[in-house]
Design an enzyme around this catalytic site. Structure first.
Site, mmCIF file in Angstrom:
data_model
loop_
_atom_site.group_PDB
_atom_site.id
_atom_site.type_symbol
_atom_site.label_atom_id
_atom_site.label_comp_id
_atom_site.label_asym_id
_atom_site.label_seq_id
_atom_site.Cartn_x
_atom_site.Cartn_y
_atom_site.Cartn_z
ATOM 1 N N HIS A 160 0.811 -1.215 0.000
ATOM 2 C CA HIS A 160 0.000 0.000 0.000
ATOM 3 C C HIS A 160 0.847 1.269 0.000
ATOM 4 O O HIS A 160 0.351 2.346 -0.302
ATOM 5 C CB HIS A 160 -0.983 0.001 1.181
ATOM 6 C CG HIS A 160 -0.372 0.300 2.514
ATOM 7 N ND1 HIS A 160 -0.001 -0.677 3.412
ATOM 8 C CD2 HIS A 160 -0.074 1.474 3.128
ATOM 9 C CE1 HIS A 160 0.490 -0.124 4.500
ATOM 10 N NE2 HIS A 160 0.460 1.183 4.359
ATOM 11 N N ASP A 190 -0.078 -7.483 1.293
ATOM 12 C CA ASP A 190 0.447 -6.140 1.541
ATOM 13 C C ASP A 190 1.973 -6.121 1.594
ATOM 14 O O ASP A 190 2.584 -5.557 2.502
ATOM 15 C CB ASP A 190 -0.122 -5.573 2.839
ATOM 16 C CG ASP A 190 0.068 -4.061 2.939
ATOM 17 O OD1 ASP A 190 0.236 -3.421 1.887
ATOM 18 O OD2 ASP A 190 0.050 -3.528 4.061
ATOM 19 N N GLY A 265 3.721 6.395 7.848
ATOM 20 C CA GLY A 265 5.103 6.662 7.457
ATOM 21 C C GLY A 265 6.035 5.553 7.893
ATOM 22 O O GLY A 265 7.082 5.326 7.292
ATOM 23 N N ASN A 266 5.656 4.840 8.980
ATOM 24 C CA ASN A 266 6.419 3.664 9.403
ATOM 25 C C ASN A 266 6.071 2.429 8.589
ATOM 26 O O ASN A 266 6.763 1.407 8.685
ATOM 27 C CB ASN A 266 6.166 3.348 10.880
ATOM 28 C CG ASN A 266 6.905 4.266 11.822
ATOM 29 O OD1 ASN A 266 6.306 4.959 12.631
ATOM 30 N ND2 ASN A 266 8.221 4.285 11.714
ATOM 31 N N SER A 267 4.990 2.489 7.810
ATOM 32 C CA SER A 267 4.568 1.326 7.033
ATOM 33 C C SER A 267 5.689 0.821 6.136
ATOM 34 O O SER A 267 6.294 1.591 5.388
ATOM 35 C CB SER A 267 3.353 1.679 6.169
ATOM 36 O OG SER A 267 2.194 1.790 6.938
ATOM 37 N N GLY A 329 -10.421 -17.772 -12.775
ATOM 38 C CA GLY A 329 -10.864 -17.239 -14.049
ATOM 39 C C GLY A 329 -12.315 -16.821 -14.067
ATOM 40 O O GLY A 329 -12.911 -16.706 -15.148
ATOM 41 N N VAL A 330 -12.911 -16.607 -12.879
ATOM 42 C CA VAL A 330 -14.271 -16.063 -12.843
ATOM 43 C C VAL A 330 -14.174 -14.547 -12.828
ATOM 44 O O VAL A 330 -13.354 -13.968 -12.117
ATOM 45 C CB VAL A 330 -15.053 -16.574 -11.619
ATOM 46 C CG1 VAL A 330 -15.300 -18.060 -11.735
ATOM 47 C CG2 VAL A 330 -14.322 -16.268 -10.312
#
Length: 460
Positions: A160, A190, A265-267, A329-330
């Site tokens: 993200h 993530d 910001g620490n992500s 594949g749906v």
């Protein structure tokens, strides 16, 4: 016993060359009654007098030692005195240098040692992106953290942090900034991998075993707190392991919980254990009514266990995508819970379309089918469909139960491998109402075995 009448007024005894000292406070003067006189005979000291003299002697000796010690401390620079004679004590000892050691997994490291050893392994990330709002686009910027895992410039961060970025820049602890290339990433876990091309000699972290983390263990992180406070270190303890946490996009993830402060910001930054090993990727993506939980709740932070994503990271580095990821594949699956009871449908997931030559088409799934089960697991919404699908690997064979034309059918499906990172047809879409198609159950010129499809009747 000495006779005090032997001393002259100067206090000197000529027979044994000794001095007699007397103490008279400056604010008092001797009175005639207190001045020694030769005309008065000396009184014989009793036992109490000898005790008092001994106590006074000890007090004088102790006081002298204290004054001498204070004078020595001041001489060494330990204290300073103002004009009033008040002493202010200050320690002027130089701090001991921090040893720069490497994590060996056996020797615990102090927080200062972890910072000295691995601050250069952490990076600040800044991104530029174009944001769509209605008919208009406008530029936006973002910031995050990351950490170096190889000398030739591979970096781990959160997906993200770089999602939708048109440019990614990485700043090292020495202030140097480089353009970074996205090697691969996925929203599901993530996690993303970046690469600094042409950069060598970087200092990587040491990855640890997140399964060995215990509650109460000291942990810390180094990151770009709030996007402006670069290379900030915060510390705390492990509060819990194996937490099922709902992210802001609705994804449920396994997390390490800590009271180590993790701000936006620490992500993407590293979570170090007490041995200086990276055991998690910090994340500030959590949601509390649309707001970051870290913005309102102190002492609760989360990190993605490194064991959960290390295989994904190595796949991105080697292949550019995650191997073994199942793909059905749906296309555009829809939630129908709001319409099922009205139209007499079972609860499940409505399939708008099927990708040509996919395993779904091979298994016999058709547009308009409602998937109600995978093996023995009931499927009631799109999130559950994706979660159950992702519990398998490419090549696994499952039984799919679908509702079609008023009856339940059992189909056999063998998952394809998702090899194209842009493939997203199996991912969750907004739960909008399914639109009728030519293959909607009950549609067509003739009834399907007498089954009446209300959706087709009202919305054809």
């Amino acid at each position: 016993m000495l006779d005090h009448n032997q001393f002259d007024n100067s206090g000197f005894n000529p027979d044994n060359s000794t001095y007699h000292y007397s103490f008279i406070p400056q604010h008092s003067q001797p009175t005639p009654e207190s001045t020694p006189s030769a005309s008065k005979p000396a009184k014989k000291r009793n036992g109490a007098g000898r005790v008092a003299a001994l106590v006074l002697c000890c007090a004088l000796v102790g006081g002298g030692a204290g004054v001498g010690g204070a004078a020595l401390y001041n001489e060494l620079g330990g204290g300073r005195a103002d004009s009033q004679g008040t002493t202010i004590y200050q320690n002027t000892t130089s701090p001991a240098p921090v040893k720069v050691i490497q994590s060996d997994g056996l020797t615990p490291m102090s927080l200062a040692e972890i910072n000295a050893a691995y601050a250069d392994s952490c990076v600040c990330i800044s991104v530029e992106a174009m944001v769509q709002q209605g008919r208009y686009q406008y530029p936006a910027s973002g910031a995050g953290s990351g950490f170096i895992i190889s000398e030739d410039g591979y970096i781990i961060t959160n997906y993200h942090v770089i999602d939708g970025a048109t440019s990614i820049k990485v700043t090292l602890n020495n202030g140097e900034t480089y353009d970074a290339k996205l090697v691969g990433g996925e929203e599901l876990n993530d996690v993303a991998v970046l690469k600094l091309d042409g950069v060598t000699g970087l200092k990587p972290v040491v990855l640890g075993d997140s399964d060995s983390v215990v509650v109460g263990e000291t942990v810390c992180t180094i990151g770009n707190a709030l996007g402006t406070l670069s290379f900030s270190q915060t510390s705390g303890a492990v509060s819990a392991t194996g937490r099922s946490v709902t992210m802001s996009d609705g994804t449920v993830m396994n997390m390490i919980q800590t009271d180590c402060t993790i701000n936006s910001g620490n992500s993407g930054g590293p979570l170090f254990d007490s041995y200086g090993r990276v055991v998690g990727i910090t994340s500030a993506k959590l949601s509390n009514n649309g707001q970051s939980t870290q913005a309102t709740i102190e002492g609760i932070g989360f990190a993605i266990p490194i064991n959960d994503v290390i295989d994904i990271v190595t796949d991105f580095m080697e292949y550019g995508y995650v191997t073994g990821r199942p793909y059905m594949g749906v296309l555009e699956p829809k939630n129908i819970s709001d319409y099922a009871q009205t139209f007499g449908w079972p609860n499940g997931v409505y399939i708008t379309d099927v990708e040509e030559d996919s395993c779904a088409q091979t298994a016999g799934i058709k547009p308009g089918d409602i998937i109600t089960k995978i093996d023995d697991t009931e499927i009631t919404n799109v999130s559950q469909l994706v979660s159950v699908k992702n519990s398998y690997r490419a090549g696994d064979t499952v039984t799919i139960t679908v509702f079609r034309s008023g009856e339940s059918l059992t189909l056999t499906l063998t998952f394809d491998e998702q090899v194209n990172p842009t493939q997203s047809s199996d991912n969750q879409t907004q739960p909008t109402a399914p639109q009728p198609t030519a293959n909607t159950p009950g549609s067509g010129n003739a009834p399907n075995n007498g089954y009446f499809d209300p959706w087709d009747y009202f919305f054809r």
